[in-house]
Design a protein around this motif. Structure first.
Motif, PDB file in Angstrom:
ATOM      1  N   ASP A 261       0.856  -1.323   0.190  1.00  0.00           N
ATOM      2  CA  ASP A 261      -0.106  -0.383  -0.171  1.00  0.00           C
ATOM      3  C   ASP A 261       1.158   1.447   0.166  1.00  0.00           C
ATOM      4  O   ASP A 261       0.218   2.013  -1.093  1.00  0.00           O
ATOM      5  CB  ASP A 261      -0.637   0.251   1.143  1.00  0.00           C
ATOM      6  CG  ASP A 261      -2.109  -0.899   1.058  1.00  0.00           C
ATOM      7  OD1 ASP A 261      -2.469  -1.168  -0.207  1.00  0.00           O
ATOM      8  OD2 ASP A 261      -2.795  -1.061   2.107  1.00  0.00           O
ATOM      9  N   PHE A 262       2.102   1.141   0.757  1.00  0.00           N
ATOM     10  CA  PHE A 262       2.266   2.657   0.939  1.00  0.00           C
ATOM     11  C   PHE A 262       3.496   2.766  -0.864  1.00  0.00           C
ATOM     12  O   PHE A 262       3.455   3.451  -0.668  1.00  0.00           O
ATOM     13  CB  PHE A 262       3.654   1.947   1.898  1.00  0.00           C
ATOM     14  CG  PHE A 262       4.448   3.043   2.016  1.00  0.00           C
ATOM     15  CD1 PHE A 262       4.704   4.046   2.918  1.00  0.00           C
ATOM     16  CD2 PHE A 262       6.109   3.215   1.258  1.00  0.00           C
ATOM     17  CE1 PHE A 262       5.490   5.587   3.118  1.00  0.00           C
ATOM     18  CE2 PHE A 262       6.867   4.566   1.504  1.00  0.00           C
ATOM     19  CZ  PHE A 262       6.217   5.606   2.030  1.00  0.00           C
ATOM     20  N   LEU A 263       3.722   1.984  -1.067  1.00  0.00           N
ATOM     21  CA  LEU A 263       4.725   1.738  -2.509  1.00  0.00           C
ATOM     22  C   LEU A 263       3.750   2.682  -3.476  1.00  0.00           C
ATOM     23  O   LEU A 263       4.004   3.310  -4.401  1.00  0.00           O
ATOM     24  CB  LEU A 263       5.130   0.474  -2.840  1.00  0.00           C
ATOM     25  CG  LEU A 263       5.985  -0.152  -1.673  1.00  0.00           C
ATOM     26  CD1 LEU A 263       6.620  -1.231  -2.451  1.00  0.00           C
ATOM     27  CD2 LEU A 263       7.477   0.756  -1.970  1.00  0.00           C
ATOM     28  N   SER A 264       2.417   1.940  -3.537  1.00  0.00           N
ATOM     29  CA  SER A 264       0.930   1.839  -4.351  1.00  0.00           C
ATOM     30  C   SER A 264       0.553   3.206  -3.929  1.00  0.00           C
ATOM     31  O   SER A 264       0.947   4.787  -5.190  1.00  0.00           O
ATOM     32  CB  SER A 264      -0.008   1.136  -4.173  1.00  0.00           C
ATOM     33  OG  SER A 264      -1.056   1.503  -5.268  1.00  0.00           O
ATOM     34  N   PHE A 265       1.067   3.723  -2.938  1.00  0.00           N
ATOM     35  CA  PHE A 265       0.719   5.542  -2.726  1.00  0.00           C
ATOM     36  C   PHE A 265       1.341   6.650  -3.357  1.00  0.00           C
ATOM     37  O   PHE A 265       1.740   7.128  -3.800  1.00  0.00           O
ATOM     38  CB  PHE A 265       0.450   5.952  -2.008  1.00  0.00           C
ATOM     39  CG  PHE A 265       0.226   7.160  -1.119  1.00  0.00           C
ATOM     40  CD1 PHE A 265      -1.439   7.596  -1.555  1.00  0.00           C
ATOM     41  CD2 PHE A 265       0.976   8.254  -0.235  1.00  0.00           C
ATOM     42  CE1 PHE A 265      -1.208   9.049  -0.716  1.00  0.00           C
ATOM     43  CE2 PHE A 265       1.047   9.388  -0.391  1.00  0.00           C
ATOM     44  CZ  PHE A 265      -0.264  10.168  -0.525  1.00  0.00           C
ATOM     45  N   MET A 266       2.761   5.855  -2.464  1.00  0.00           N
ATOM     46  CA  MET A 266       4.587   6.704  -3.194  1.00  0.00           C
ATOM     47  C   MET A 266       4.970   6.475  -4.810  1.00  0.00           C
ATOM     48  O   MET A 266       5.342   7.994  -5.151  1.00  0.00           O
ATOM     49  CB  MET A 266       5.256   6.097  -2.169  1.00  0.00           C
ATOM     50  CG  MET A 266       5.137   6.906  -0.462  1.00  0.00           C
ATOM     51  SD  MET A 266       4.709   8.637  -0.574  1.00  0.00           S
ATOM     52  CE  MET A 266       6.241   9.245  -1.037  1.00  0.00           C
ATOM     53  N   SER A 267       4.276   5.447  -5.166  1.00  0.00           N
ATOM     54  CA  SER A 267       5.049   5.521  -6.723  1.00  0.00           C
ATOM     55  C   SER A 267       4.166   5.496  -7.477  1.00  0.00           C
ATOM     56  O   SER A 267       3.697   6.164  -8.654  1.00  0.00           O
ATOM     57  CB  SER A 267       5.778   4.209  -6.777  1.00  0.00           C
ATOM     58  OG  SER A 267       4.897   2.722  -6.714  1.00  0.00           O
ATOM     59  N   GLY A 268       2.914   5.420  -7.397  1.00  0.00           N
ATOM     60  CA  GLY A 268       1.145   4.765  -8.574  1.00  0.00           C
ATOM     61  C   GLY A 268       0.642   6.153  -8.698  1.00  0.00           C
ATOM     62  O   GLY A 268       0.065   6.141  -9.500  1.00  0.00           O
ATOM     63  N   ARG A 269       0.849   6.656  -7.249  1.00  0.00           N
ATOM     64  CA  ARG A 269       0.100   8.244  -7.498  1.00  0.00           C
ATOM     65  C   ARG A 269      -1.342   8.126  -7.186  1.00  0.00           C
ATOM     66  O   ARG A 269      -2.258   8.968  -7.681  1.00  0.00           O
ATOM     67  CB  ARG A 269       0.684   9.557  -9.009  1.00  0.00           C
ATOM     68  CG  ARG A 269       1.679   9.660  -8.525  1.00  0.00           C
ATOM     69  CD  ARG A 269       2.597  11.438  -9.859  1.00  0.00           C
ATOM     70  NE  ARG A 269       2.381  10.165 -11.095  1.00  0.00           N
ATOM     71  CZ  ARG A 269       3.046   9.429 -12.160  1.00  0.00           C
ATOM     72  NH1 ARG A 269       4.088   9.705 -11.113  1.00  0.00           N
ATOM     73  NH2 ARG A 269       2.645   9.336 -12.843  1.00  0.00           N
ATOM     74  N   ARG A 270      -1.661   6.973  -6.815  1.00  0.00           N
ATOM     75  CA  ARG A 270      -2.950   6.586  -6.096  1.00  0.00           C
ATOM     76  C   ARG A 270      -3.230   7.340  -5.084  1.00  0.00           C
ATOM     77  O   ARG A 270      -2.850   7.319  -3.831  1.00  0.00           O
ATOM     78  CB  ARG A 270      -3.335   5.062  -6.220  1.00  0.00           C
ATOM     79  CG  ARG A 270      -2.435   4.946  -7.736  1.00  0.00           C
ATOM     80  CD  ARG A 270      -3.346   3.073  -7.162  1.00  0.00           C
ATOM     81  NE  ARG A 270      -4.849   2.813  -7.010  1.00  0.00           N
ATOM     82  CZ  ARG A 270      -5.513   3.195  -8.340  1.00  0.00           C
ATOM     83  NH1 ARG A 270      -4.911   3.319  -9.085  1.00  0.00           N
ATOM     84  NH2 ARG A 270      -6.929   2.446  -7.971  1.00  0.00           N
TER      85      ARG A 270
END
Length: 488
Positions: free
Chosen positions: A467-476
Motif C-alpha cells: 500500500d505504501f509503494l502504491s501510494f508513493m509511486s503509483g500516485r493513487r
C-alpha cells in the motif's frame, strides 16, 4: 528551578498541575499570544532562515500547530519520563536543522542563544497577552512564570545562563534583542501577509471550501493586523510594518473578546480537544466524525447560498472520493513538496520523516533508521531526476520523467516504517498500532463465515509495504496516507 526569592517558591512546581503555565494552556487568548510569539521568533534571522529552508508551516500550518501544542503538553505535564523523552526528541530534531541563510550567515537550531530567544518570546507574549486583556500579571506571578520557562529551557539541556537569572534582568535582555538582532525576515513577512490570507482549511473543514474561503477573507487580514499592532513599537518602526487605522483598538478588543471565553463552564474550552477536533477526518472512527459529517452537509448548503449572493470566484471543487488517480503535477504538489517552495529536495523528505517520527513517538535508534531510509531515497531520487544538477528536483523535472519511484530505497522506507509502527514486533499491525500512525479506523477487519468480525485480522508486512509503494509511486489517493502526508 532557581529560587525566585519568595519563601514559598520551593513548594511551587515548575511543571504539571499547580504550575502557573497550566493556567494559560487552555486560555483561548493564548492562541493570539502564540501567533505573536511565532512572529517574533521568525524575525530572528537564524530562526527565520530555518523556517524558510526546512519548515512546513506554510503548507501544513495545522499540523505544525498540533505538534507544537502536544510538545508543550509533554514538556509541561506531570510525567517526568515523558518530559525527558520529549526533550531528547526535540534536541534530535533541532540537531538536524542547520544551514546558511541567503546572506551567507550560518544558522543552527541548536544555538543556545537562539533557543533562549524562542522561550523568551513565549514568556513575554504570555505577559503581554494578560496586559492587553486588561489583567496584567502581579509581580510575583510573573516571576513564577518566568522561573517555569527557565526550567523548560533547563529541561532541554541548555545552560540557564542564556536567559537572565532574574526577571528584572530579562527586560533589558529582551529589549536588546528586539533592538539589535531582529530583522524584517522573509519568514516573518510570510506569516503576517501570506499565511493568514491563504491559510488552508483544517481537516474538519476540508470539504467546505466556500465557507472556509469566505471566513478566511474576513478573519485572515484581521489576525495579521492584530498581530502587527501587538508587536514592540520600536521593531514595527524599524521593520517598516504598516499599521492599519484603529489597529490598536481592534487588537485590545480582540484580546478582551477572546478572553470572555474563559468564563465558560469548565471543560468547554480545552486546547487539546480543539486541536483533535480540527484534525478530525471523516474517515476516523472517532464518534464525533458522524456529527462532523452531518455538520458538513448543512454547511455545504450554506456554502451554496454564499456562492449565490457573493461575487467571490468559485473555489476548486473538492476531489471526489471515487477519484483515486492523481496527475504527476498533483502528486508533486500535494505529497512530495512538503515545504511548498515548488521543488523537491531533502527538507521535503525530512519533513515526512519528522511527521512520521512524531506520530509514532519514536526513540533512538528507530528515529535515525527512518531518517536514514529517507536520506537514501532522496539520493536515489536526486540521481534519477535532477537533470540540471542544481541539487533539487523541480516539478517540471519530475513530471517530465514520470518516474517509477518504487526503487530499493523506497522499499527500505516502507520496511523501516512498518517496523516502527509494529510496536510489539509480531510482524503485524493491529488496530491500535494502525490508529497510532493514521488516526483513522482500521478498515482491514473482515467478516468471518458466521458474519462476525475476525479478531485475528491484521495489517501484514506485505500488505503495508504494498500500500505504501502504491501510494508513493503509483500516485493513487489513499484514505490512510492522504490525511497523514497531505492534510494541512
Amino acid at each position: 528551578m532557581e529560587d525566585d526569592g519568595h519563601p514559598d517558591s520551593a513548594q511551587e512546581p515548575s511543571f504539571g498541575a499547580g504550575s502557573a503555565f497550566q493556567e494559560y494552556l487552555n486560555d483561548p487568548r493564548w492562541a493570539l499570544a502564540m501567533v505573536r510569539a511565532t512572529v517574533l521568533e521568525a524575525a530572528h534571522p537564524q530562526v527565520g532562515a530555518a523556517l524558510i529552508d526546512s519548515s512546513t508551516f506554510v503548507v501544513h500550518p495545522w499540523r505544525r500547530l498540533r505538534n507544537t501544542f502536544r510538545s508543550m503538553q509533554r514538556m509541561f505535564g506531570d510525567d517526568e519520563q515523558a518530559r525527558l523523552r520529549e526533550a531528547a526528541r526535540l534536541n534530535r530534531l533541532h540537531a538536524r536543522l542547520s544551514g546558511t541563510d541567503p546572506r551567507g550567515r550560518p544558522y543552527s537550531a541548536m544555538d543556545p542563544a537562539v533557543r533562549a530567544w524562542v522561550v523568551a518570546t513565549m514568556f513575554e507574549s504570555t505577559v503581554t497577552m494578560c496586559r492587553l486583556s486588561g489583567q496584567p500579571l502581579e509581580q510575583r506571578v510573573m516571576e513564577r512564570l518566568y522561573a517555569e520557562f527557565r526550567a523548560y529551557l533547563a529541561a532541554m539541556g541548555d545552560a540557564s545562563g542564556h536567559l537572565p537569572p532574574a526577571l528584572s534582568e530579562f527586560w533589558p535582555y529582551y529589549d536588546q534583542v528586539v533592538a539589535q538582532e531582529l530583522e524584517n525576515t522573509e519568514a516573518m513577512r510570510i506569516i503576517l501577509y501570506k499565511l493568514f490570507d491563504h491559510l488552508p482549511a483544517p481537516a474538519l473543514l476540508g470539504g467546505l471550501p466556500t465557507v472556509w474561503a469566505t471566513g478566511r477573507a474576513v478573519v485572515g487580514p484581521l489576525i495579521g493586523a492584530i498581530t502587527v499592532a501587538s508587536l514592540p513599537e520600536s521593531f514595527r518602526r524599524r521593520a517598516g510594518l504598516p499599521e492599519m487605522p484603529g489597529a490598536q483598538t481592534l487588537m485590545q478588543g480582540a484580546y478582551l473578546t477572546v478572553g470572555l471565553a474563559r468564563f465558560l463552564p469548565d471543560g468547554w474550552i480545552r486546547a487539546d480537544a480543539i486541536a483533535d477536533l480540527l484534525a478530525l477526518s471523516p474517515d476516523s472512527d472517532d464518534p464525533r466524525a458522524r456529527a462532523v459529517t452531518a455538520l458538513h452537509d448543512r454547511m455545504r448548503r450554506a456554502g451554496a447560498l454564499i456562492r449565490l449572493i457573493t461575487p467571490l470566484s468559485p473555489p476548486p471543487e473538492p476531489v471526489s472520493r471515487t477519484d483515486t488517480e492523481r496527475s504527476a503535477e498533483e502528486f508533486f504538489r500535494e505529497v512530495l513538496d512538503q515545504t511548498g517552495d515548488g521543488y523537491l529536495d531533502w527538507p521535503d523528505l525530512a519533513a515526512m520523516a519528522r511527521e512520521l517520527s512524531t506520530r509514532l513517538d519514536l526513540d533512538e535508534p528507530e528515529e535515525t533508521r527512518l531518517y536514514d531510509a529517507y536520506a537514501d531515497w532522496w539520493r536515489e531520487l536526486q540521481t534519477a531526476l535532477d537533470g540540471d544538477g542544481d541539487g533539487r528536483v523541480s516539478a517540471r523535472e519530475y513530471a517530465t520523467a514520470v518516474p517509477s519511484l518504487a526503487g530499493p530505497a523506497l522499499i527500505k522506507v516502507a520496511e523501516v516504517l512498518f517496523d516502527a509502527t509494529d510496536k510489539d514486533g509480531d510482524q503485524r499491525i493491529d488496530a491500535d498500532e494502525y490508529r497510532t500512525l493514521f488516526r483513522t479506523a482500521f478498515h482491514r477487519d473482515t467478516a468471518g463465515p458466521d458474519g462476525t468480525v475476525g479478531t485475528d485480522r491484521a495489517y501484514t508486512r506485505g500488505a503495508f509495504v504494498g500500500d505504501f509503494l502504491s501510494f508513493m509511486s503509483g500516485r493513487r489517493r489513499s484514505t490512510a496516507y492522504d490525511p497523514l502526508l497531505t492534510q494541512p
